[in-house]
Write a protein that holds these residues in place. Structure first.
Motif, mmCIF file in Angstrom:
data_model
loop_
_atom_site.group_PDB
_atom_site.id
_atom_site.type_symbol
_atom_site.label_atom_id
_atom_site.label_comp_id
_atom_site.label_asym_id
_atom_site.label_seq_id
_atom_site.Cartn_x
_atom_site.Cartn_y
_atom_site.Cartn_z
ATOM 1 N N GLY A 25 0.808 -1.215 0.000
ATOM 2 C CA GLY A 25 0.000 0.000 0.000
ATOM 3 C C GLY A 25 0.839 1.261 0.000
ATOM 4 N N ILE A 26 1.998 1.189 0.581
ATOM 5 C CA ILE A 26 2.912 2.336 0.590
ATOM 6 C C ILE A 26 3.695 2.410 -0.715
ATOM 7 C CG2 ILE A 26 5.000 3.256 1.674
ATOM 8 C CD1 ILE A 26 3.905 2.211 4.337
ATOM 9 N N ALA A 27 4.139 1.282 -1.221
ATOM 10 C CA ALA A 27 5.013 1.256 -2.393
ATOM 11 C C ALA A 27 4.272 1.479 -3.709
ATOM 12 C CB ALA A 27 5.762 -0.070 -2.457
ATOM 13 N N TYR A 28 3.052 0.968 -3.859
ATOM 14 C CA TYR A 28 2.363 1.025 -5.150
ATOM 15 C C TYR A 28 2.111 2.442 -5.652
ATOM 16 C CZ TYR A 28 -0.757 0.218 -8.991
ATOM 17 O OH TYR A 28 -1.323 0.236 -10.231
ATOM 18 N N PRO A 29 1.614 3.367 -4.833
ATOM 19 C CA PRO A 29 1.405 4.726 -5.352
ATOM 20 C C PRO A 29 2.698 5.382 -5.857
ATOM 21 C CG PRO A 29 0.203 4.447 -3.316
ATOM 22 C CD PRO A 29 1.066 3.227 -3.482
ATOM 23 N N TYR A 31 5.308 3.772 -7.059
ATOM 24 C CA TYR A 31 5.640 3.070 -8.297
ATOM 25 C C TYR A 31 4.754 3.566 -9.437
ATOM 26 C CZ TYR A 31 5.747 -0.637 -11.761
ATOM 27 O OH TYR A 31 5.835 -1.335 -12.929
ATOM 28 N N SER A 32 3.471 3.699 -9.177
ATOM 29 C CA SER A 32 2.530 4.171 -10.195
ATOM 30 C C SER A 32 2.890 5.581 -10.658
ATOM 31 C CB SER A 32 1.110 4.152 -9.625
ATOM 32 O OG SER A 32 0.195 4.651 -10.548
ATOM 33 N N GLY A 33 3.254 6.450 -9.732
ATOM 34 C CA GLY A 33 3.668 7.811 -10.086
ATOM 35 C C GLY A 33 4.925 7.824 -10.938
ATOM 36 N N HIS A 34 5.852 6.950 -10.611
ATOM 37 C CA HIS A 34 7.090 6.872 -11.390
ATOM 38 C C HIS A 34 6.809 6.370 -12.805
ATOM 39 C CE1 HIS A 34 11.289 6.387 -12.361
ATOM 40 N NE2 HIS A 34 11.057 5.121 -12.695
ATOM 41 N N VAL A 35 5.942 5.384 -12.938
ATOM 42 C CA VAL A 35 5.590 4.853 -14.251
ATOM 43 C C VAL A 35 4.940 5.945 -15.107
ATOM 44 C CG1 VAL A 35 4.042 3.245 -15.446
ATOM 45 C CG2 VAL A 35 5.437 2.451 -13.540
#
Length: 133
Positions: A25-29, A31-35
């Motif tokens: 839950g902490i890492a996905y946002p 990662y999504s922003g970086h993508v």
């Protein structure tokens, strides 16, 4: 449980799953922003490449009309080109259903004068954030 018991208890498994879910839950946002940032850089590079192609065409032909080889975009953006004799306008619009459809930068617009804009961008997004320049 006795000494001969092997494996994990249900509580231990639930705690491990809760920790993994919390970390995801902490890492996905992030990662999504970086993508999305990478996808923005990709469309900016493609628009700049198309502008250079059009400028070379203009140098050879004295007009932007009938320029061939203009990209239609990629898997996330569609590029439309408005070609006039003395100027052009490129517009990249996110494709419905793609990862970029709800991107706060909105559309990407590039003109023959070098003007870079983001029609439909969220108010908090600057040109630097969207174009990386």
């Amino acid at each position: 449980m006795g000494k001969d018991s092997l494996g994990f208890t249900l509580i231990e498994l639930l705690i491990a799953m809760a920790i993994i879910a919390f970390m995801a839950g902490i890492a996905y946002p992030g990662y999504s922003g970086h993508v999305k940032k990478v996808y923005r850089a990709e469309i900016v590079a493609l628009l700049n490449e198309q502008a250079q192609h059009l400028e070379r065409f203009y140098t050879s032909n004295g007009t932007f009309i009938d320029a061939s080889g203009i990209s239609a975009g990629n898997d996330r953006y569609r590029i439309t080109a408005v070609l006039n004799p003395q100027d052009f306008h490129l517009l990249a619009v996110p494709i419905t259903g793609s990862a970029m459809v709800d991107d706060p930068c909105g559309n990407f617009s590039l003109t023959s004068t070098g003007a870079r804009e983001n029609p439909g961008a969220a108010p908090e997004m600057s040109r630097h954030q969207c174009w990386g320049q």
